[in-house]
Design a protein around this motif. Structure first.
Motif, PDB file in Angstrom:
ATOM      1  N   ARG A 296       0.825  -1.210   0.000  1.00 44.94           N
ATOM      2  CA  ARG A 296       0.000   0.000   0.000  1.00 44.94           C
ATOM      3  C   ARG A 296       0.861   1.263   0.000  1.00 44.94           C
ATOM      4  O   ARG A 296       0.534   2.258  -0.667  1.00 44.94           O
ATOM      5  CB  ARG A 296      -0.956  -0.017   1.189  1.00 44.94           C
ATOM      6  CG  ARG A 296      -1.967  -1.162   1.133  1.00 44.94           C
ATOM      7  CD  ARG A 296      -2.994  -1.085   2.251  1.00 44.94           C
ATOM      8  NE  ARG A 296      -3.865  -2.253   2.256  1.00 44.94           N
ATOM      9  CZ  ARG A 296      -5.094  -2.278   2.763  1.00 44.94           C
ATOM     10  NH1 ARG A 296      -5.586  -1.184   3.322  1.00 44.94           N
ATOM     11  NH2 ARG A 296      -5.816  -3.382   2.736  1.00 44.94           N
ATOM     12  N   GLU A 297       1.953   1.226   0.734  1.00 44.53           N
ATOM     13  CA  GLU A 297       2.855   2.382   0.764  1.00 44.53           C
ATOM     14  C   GLU A 297       3.448   2.639  -0.616  1.00 44.53           C
ATOM     15  O   GLU A 297       3.571   3.799  -1.051  1.00 44.53           O
ATOM     16  CB  GLU A 297       3.954   2.150   1.788  1.00 44.53           C
ATOM     17  CG  GLU A 297       4.871   3.350   1.973  1.00 44.53           C
ATOM     18  CD  GLU A 297       5.879   3.125   3.086  1.00 44.53           C
ATOM     19  OE1 GLU A 297       5.929   3.952   4.006  1.00 44.53           O
ATOM     20  OE2 GLU A 297       6.628   2.115   3.014  1.00 44.53           O
ATOM     21  N   LEU A 298       3.831   1.581  -1.315  1.00 43.46           N
ATOM     22  CA  LEU A 298       4.393   1.724  -2.657  1.00 43.46           C
ATOM     23  C   LEU A 298       3.396   2.369  -3.616  1.00 43.46           C
ATOM     24  O   LEU A 298       3.735   3.298  -4.363  1.00 43.46           O
ATOM     25  CB  LEU A 298       4.834   0.350  -3.176  1.00 43.46           C
ATOM     26  CG  LEU A 298       5.326   0.279  -4.617  1.00 43.46           C
ATOM     27  CD1 LEU A 298       6.555   1.149  -4.811  1.00 43.46           C
ATOM     28  CD2 LEU A 298       5.631  -1.170  -5.000  1.00 43.46           C
ATOM     29  N   TRP A 299       2.168   1.882  -3.589  1.00 39.47           N
ATOM     30  CA  TRP A 299       1.166   2.459  -4.487  1.00 39.47           C
ATOM     31  C   TRP A 299       0.820   3.886  -4.082  1.00 39.47           C
ATOM     32  O   TRP A 299       0.708   4.773  -4.934  1.00 39.47           O
ATOM     33  CB  TRP A 299      -0.070   1.571  -4.542  1.00 39.47           C
ATOM     34  CG  TRP A 299       0.116   0.411  -5.480  1.00 39.47           C
ATOM     35  CD1 TRP A 299       0.547  -0.837  -5.174  1.00 39.47           C
ATOM     36  CD2 TRP A 299      -0.071   0.443  -6.901  1.00 39.47           C
ATOM     37  NE1 TRP A 299       0.635  -1.613  -6.321  1.00 39.47           N
ATOM     38  CE2 TRP A 299       0.247  -0.857  -7.387  1.00 39.47           C
ATOM     39  CE3 TRP A 299      -0.501   1.401  -7.809  1.00 39.47           C
ATOM     40  CZ2 TRP A 299       0.170  -1.189  -8.748  1.00 39.47           C
ATOM     41  CZ3 TRP A 299      -0.592   1.081  -9.161  1.00 39.47           C
ATOM     42  CH2 TRP A 299      -0.248  -0.207  -9.616  1.00 39.47           C
ATOM     43  N   ASP A 300       0.665   4.138  -2.791  1.00 37.79           N
ATOM     44  CA  ASP A 300       0.290   5.474  -2.336  1.00 37.79           C
ATOM     45  C   ASP A 300       1.390   6.507  -2.589  1.00 37.79           C
ATOM     46  O   ASP A 300       1.108   7.645  -2.971  1.00 37.79           O
ATOM     47  CB  ASP A 300      -0.025   5.440  -0.833  1.00 37.79           C
ATOM     48  CG  ASP A 300      -1.514   5.340  -0.549  1.00 37.79           C
ATOM     49  OD1 ASP A 300      -2.317   5.603  -1.467  1.00 37.79           O
ATOM     50  OD2 ASP A 300      -1.869   4.995   0.590  1.00 37.79           O
ATOM     51  N   ALA A 301       2.639   6.097  -2.392  1.00 32.88           N
ATOM     52  CA  ALA A 301       3.736   7.064  -2.447  1.00 32.88           C
ATOM     53  C   ALA A 301       4.338   7.224  -3.835  1.00 32.88           C
ATOM     54  O   ALA A 301       4.878   8.292  -4.161  1.00 32.88           O
ATOM     55  CB  ALA A 301       4.831   6.662  -1.461  1.00 32.88           C
ATOM     56  N   VAL A 302       4.282   6.162  -4.654  1.00 34.49           N
ATOM     57  CA  VAL A 302       5.013   6.180  -5.924  1.00 34.49           C
ATOM     58  C   VAL A 302       4.090   6.000  -7.131  1.00 34.49           C
ATOM     59  O   VAL A 302       4.042   6.852  -8.022  1.00 34.49           O
ATOM     60  CB  VAL A 302       6.108   5.083  -5.933  1.00 34.49           C
ATOM     61  CG1 VAL A 302       6.846   5.086  -7.273  1.00 34.49           C
ATOM     62  CG2 VAL A 302       7.084   5.294  -4.776  1.00 34.49           C
ATOM     63  N   LEU A 303       3.371   4.899  -7.177  1.00 34.77           N
ATOM     64  CA  LEU A 303       2.681   4.521  -8.409  1.00 34.77           C
ATOM     65  C   LEU A 303       1.407   5.331  -8.653  1.00 34.77           C
ATOM     66  O   LEU A 303       1.187   5.833  -9.763  1.00 34.77           O
ATOM     67  CB  LEU A 303       2.383   3.022  -8.390  1.00 34.77           C
ATOM     68  CG  LEU A 303       3.629   2.135  -8.269  1.00 34.77           C
ATOM     69  CD1 LEU A 303       3.240   0.670  -8.124  1.00 34.77           C
ATOM     70  CD2 LEU A 303       4.550   2.314  -9.475  1.00 34.77           C
ATOM     71  N   LEU A 304       0.557   5.460  -7.644  1.00 37.65           N
ATOM     72  CA  LEU A 304      -0.670   6.231  -7.837  1.00 37.65           C
ATOM     73  C   LEU A 304      -0.390   7.703  -8.150  1.00 37.65           C
ATOM     74  O   LEU A 304      -1.039   8.281  -9.038  1.00 37.65           O
ATOM     75  CB  LEU A 304      -1.584   6.092  -6.625  1.00 37.65           C
ATOM     76  CG  LEU A 304      -2.288   4.739  -6.503  1.00 37.65           C
ATOM     77  CD1 LEU A 304      -2.949   4.599  -5.142  1.00 37.65           C
ATOM     78  CD2 LEU A 304      -3.315   4.546  -7.611  1.00 37.65           C
ATOM     79  N   PRO A 305       0.578   8.359  -7.491  1.00 40.13           N
ATOM     80  CA  PRO A 305       0.880   9.745  -7.872  1.00 40.13           C
ATOM     81  C   PRO A 305       1.314   9.900  -9.326  1.00 40.13           C
ATOM     82  O   PRO A 305       0.939  10.871  -9.991  1.00 40.13           O
ATOM     83  CB  PRO A 305       1.999  10.141  -6.904  1.00 40.13           C
ATOM     84  CG  PRO A 305       1.738   9.307  -5.688  1.00 40.13           C
ATOM     85  CD  PRO A 305       1.275   7.988  -6.234  1.00 40.13           C
ATOM     86  N   ARG A 306       2.098   8.958  -9.827  1.00 43.59           N
ATOM     87  CA  ARG A 306       2.511   9.029 -11.233  1.00 43.59           C
ATOM     88  C   ARG A 306       1.324   8.835 -12.170  1.00 43.59           C
ATOM     89  O   ARG A 306       1.221   9.490 -13.214  1.00 43.59           O
ATOM     90  CB  ARG A 306       3.590   7.989 -11.512  1.00 43.59           C
ATOM     91  CG  ARG A 306       4.955   8.354 -10.958  1.00 43.59           C
ATOM     92  CD  ARG A 306       5.560   9.585 -11.647  1.00 43.59           C
ATOM     93  NE  ARG A 306       5.704   9.396 -13.081  1.00 43.59           N
ATOM     94  CZ  ARG A 306       6.761   8.826 -13.666  1.00 43.59           C
ATOM     95  NH1 ARG A 306       7.788   8.431 -12.917  1.00 43.59           N
ATOM     96  NH2 ARG A 306       6.820   8.694 -14.970  1.00 43.59           N
ATOM     97  N   LEU A 307       0.429   7.925 -11.806  1.00 41.65           N
ATOM     98  CA  LEU A 307      -0.771   7.726 -12.612  1.00 41.65           C
ATOM     99  C   LEU A 307      -1.639   8.977 -12.612  1.00 41.65           C
ATOM    100  O   LEU A 307      -2.155   9.392 -13.659  1.00 41.65           O
ATOM    101  CB  LEU A 307      -1.558   6.530 -12.092  1.00 41.65           C
ATOM    102  CG  LEU A 307      -0.954   5.154 -12.401  1.00 41.65           C
ATOM    103  CD1 LEU A 307      -1.580   4.080 -11.516  1.00 41.65           C
ATOM    104  CD2 LEU A 307      -1.145   4.794 -13.867  1.00 41.65           C
TER     105      LEU A 307
END
Length: 307
Positions: free
Chosen positions: A219-230
């Motif tokens: 969840r931290e990976l998606w919240d901090a890195v992947l979702l912001p880029r999307l």
């Protein structure tokens, strides 16, 4: 409205006794969705992908090899140590890719807002000229290329949460700035790609999870890195490579997720699509090899897509 695309022939693709990518996988998913809460699903039989649609992402010799590899009844055609074709595999591969093309047409044409393609063989390891990792055609890549070519979109995003890196999808689009590929995956693990330094033309975002990682790290990976880029990319259409093999029960990897993690991420992807893409999402089944975990995770994913 959520559409469900599938086809009976996808259950007939049979790599052989003992192979983990077995027909029972899709059967488990379909049975999981055969409940009252999913009665509102608009169930559609997947068409075949056309040669034109496949050739947008695959070399002609690759398409010809897959379509011509039709072994006799009871026999198999082995393309690599992991990727095996039975007599109905070519037809299943055409229907799997065709499901995503039809789903893209539906969500961009306004007859559905979202779609889930319950198909096999999976696709995200297939490169332009090579079948690998159980994958024959790259279904999600075919869909993205169709959205660009047939519908004139300028920004298509692919979110891939399969535990294995979608090397084929990345390789096909790493020089295509109209497509953003965002992936979370275990590393090291098959196929050995997906390092954070692999950035394409600025359109590749790889997030790696160490063996033993669980819900917090995911969840931290998606919240901090992947979702912001999307979000920064502002996609007009969101495609999802929905692999459920990062589940704690899966035999092929070492990530410790539960079905609630897939629900969590899907809810955030739905919110992202509502913000940027008029809610338009096409998701497709990739991996997931523990049948009970696959069923539960698919149910959680589709439930979140419907909300």
């Amino acid at each position: 409205m959520l559409r469900l695309y599938t086809h009976p022939v996808c259950l007939q693709h049979d790599p052989g006794v003992g192979h983990v990518e077995q027909p029972a996988r899709l059967r488990a998913v379909l049975q999981a969705l055969d409940h009252d809460e999913f009665r509102a699903l608009d169930r559609i039989e997947a068409p075949r992908a056309t040669g034109e649609q496949l050739l947008r992402v695959h070399h002609a010799r690759h398409v010809e090899r897959i379509l011509s590899c039709v072994p006799a009844d009871g026999e198999h055609c082995r393309l690599d140590p992991d990727t095996v074709m039975s007599p109905t595999s070519a037809e299943a591969a055409l229907r799997a890719a065709g499901a995503l093309v039809a789903a893209v047409d539906a969500v961009l044409g306004g007859s559905a807002q979202r779609a889930f393609c319950a198909v096999r063989p999976p696709g995200h390891h297939a490169t332009a000229d090579q079948a690998m990792g159980f994958c024959l055609f790259n279904n999600v890549a075919v869909a993205a290329a169709h959205a660009l070519a047939a519908h004139g979109l300028k920004r298509v995003a692919i979110a891939d949460f399969d535990v294995h890196h979608g090397n084929g999808t990345q390789a096909i689009f790493e020089r295509e700035p109209r497509v953003l590929f965002a992936s979370s995956h275990q590393w090291p693990l098959y196929p050995g790609s997906g390092g954070e330094s692999e950035r394409g033309c600025g359109n590749i975002v790889n997030g790696v999870l160490s063996p033993g990682a669980g819900s917090h790290e995911f969840r931290e990976l998606w919240d901090a890195v992947l979702l912001p880029r999307l979000h920064a990319f502002k996609p007009q259409l969101l495609l999802i490579s929905a692999g459920f093999d990062a589940h704690a029960s899966d035999p092929l990897a070492d990530i410790r997720l539960g079905q609630e993690d897939y629900a969590w991420l899907t809810e955030r992807l739905v919110a992202l699509a509502r913000r940027h893409a008029d809610g338009r999402i096409v998701s497709t089944l990739e991996g997931g090899y523990d049948l009970a975990a696959l069923a539960a995770s698919s149910r959680a994913h589709v439930r979140a897509l419907m909300e």
